[in-house]
Design a protein around this motif. Structure first.
Motif, short mmCIF file in Angstrom:
data_model
loop_
_atom_site.label_atom_id
_atom_site.label_comp_id
_atom_site.label_asym_id
_atom_site.label_seq_id
_atom_site.Cartn_x
_atom_site.Cartn_y
_atom_site.Cartn_z
N MET A 116 0.80 -1.29 -0.05
CA MET A 116 -0.07 -0.15 -0.08
C MET A 116 0.95 1.48 0.01
O MET A 116 0.61 2.24 -0.72
CB MET A 116 -0.73 0.06 1.18
CG MET A 116 -2.10 -1.09 1.25
SD MET A 116 -3.08 -1.13 2.95
CE MET A 116 -3.42 0.28 3.14
N PHE A 117 1.98 1.16 0.67
CA PHE A 117 2.90 2.34 0.76
C PHE A 117 3.50 2.68 -0.29
O PHE A 117 3.44 3.81 -1.10
CB PHE A 117 3.83 2.13 2.04
CG PHE A 117 4.89 3.14 2.04
CD1 PHE A 117 4.52 4.53 2.55
CD2 PHE A 117 6.04 3.07 1.81
CE1 PHE A 117 5.73 5.55 2.68
CE2 PHE A 117 7.22 4.06 1.74
CZ PHE A 117 6.66 5.36 2.06
N GLN A 119 2.53 1.78 -3.54
CA GLN A 119 1.54 2.22 -4.41
C GLN A 119 1.09 3.63 -4.23
O GLN A 119 1.24 4.43 -5.27
CB GLN A 119 -0.04 1.47 -4.25
CG GLN A 119 0.31 0.11 -4.65
CD GLN A 119 -1.09 -0.68 -4.54
OE1 GLN A 119 -2.05 -0.24 -3.95
NE2 GLN A 119 -1.24 -1.98 -5.21
N THR A 120 1.14 4.24 -3.14
CA THR A 120 0.90 5.72 -2.52
C THR A 120 1.94 6.28 -3.51
O THR A 120 1.90 7.82 -3.54
CB THR A 120 0.63 5.93 -1.14
OG1 THR A 120 1.68 5.54 -0.53
CG2 THR A 120 -0.80 5.59 -0.82
N LYS A 121 3.26 6.13 -3.17
CA LYS A 121 4.46 6.67 -3.58
C LYS A 121 4.44 6.77 -5.06
O LYS A 121 5.12 7.68 -5.71
CB LYS A 121 5.75 5.99 -3.07
CG LYS A 121 6.11 6.16 -1.66
CD LYS A 121 7.37 5.27 -1.16
CE LYS A 121 8.30 5.22 -2.13
NZ LYS A 121 9.61 4.36 -1.60
N LYS A 123 1.94 7.32 -7.12
CA LYS A 123 0.83 7.86 -7.61
C LYS A 123 1.38 9.17 -8.11
O LYS A 123 2.43 10.07 -7.32
CB LYS A 123 -0.19 8.08 -6.69
CG LYS A 123 -1.13 7.01 -6.21
CD LYS A 123 -2.31 7.29 -5.38
CE LYS A 123 -2.89 6.00 -5.10
NZ LYS A 123 -4.11 6.30 -4.21
N LYS A 126 2.54 13.24 -6.08
CA LYS A 126 2.79 13.02 -4.91
C LYS A 126 4.20 13.24 -4.70
O LYS A 126 5.15 13.02 -5.46
CB LYS A 126 2.50 11.39 -4.27
CG LYS A 126 1.04 11.23 -4.47
CD LYS A 126 0.47 11.61 -2.96
CE LYS A 126 -1.22 11.25 -3.32
NZ LYS A 126 -1.97 11.60 -2.13
#
Length: 126
Positions: A116-117, A119-121, A123, A126
């Motif tokens: 999850m971490f 994937q957010t990096k 995007k 960001k």
């Protein structure tokens, strides 16, 4: 509405084979939906002839891409809900662990959080 869950749930994927106590056969193949330190949620095709009742004791084999081999354990069915998404009907089943290798679950949850971490990096913006 207050959430009564003791542990944070994480969406996941995989297969859970359920072996209901007192029911003979190969077990019911379900799809893993989410998992937490205390239990898991899975879905079952509504056309399955076997009936699963709340409170039923069972053993299970959990296979997830995060963990290379099946994790076996025992649990109790917390709830069974009939659901519908579009034309598809299915049962949503909540299982509370009664016996499982907690270290394996901890590793799976940590890996899900890492993914999850990551994937957010990735995007944009960001």
């Amino acid at each position: 509405m207050e959430d009564k869950r003791e542990f944070v749930r994480f969406n996941s994927s995989g297969t859970v084979i359920l072996h209901i106590e007192g029911v003979k056969g190969e077990g019911l193949k379900t799809e893993l939906v989410d998992i937490c330190f205390g239990g898991l949620g899975c879905t079952l095709n509504i056309s399955t002839p076997e009936k699963i009742n709340e409170g039923a004791k069972l053993s299970f084999d959990l296979v997830t891409p995060v963990w290379k081999e099946a994790i076996s354990g025992t649990g109790v069915v917390k709830y069974v809900k009939s659901m519908k998404r579009g034309q598809a009907e299915y049962f949503r089943i909540g299982i509370v662990f009664t016996e499982i290798d907690k270290n394996s679950i901890r590793i799976i949850l940590n890996q899900i959080q890492r993914e999850m971490f990551e994937q957010t990096k990735k995007k944009p913006g960001k």
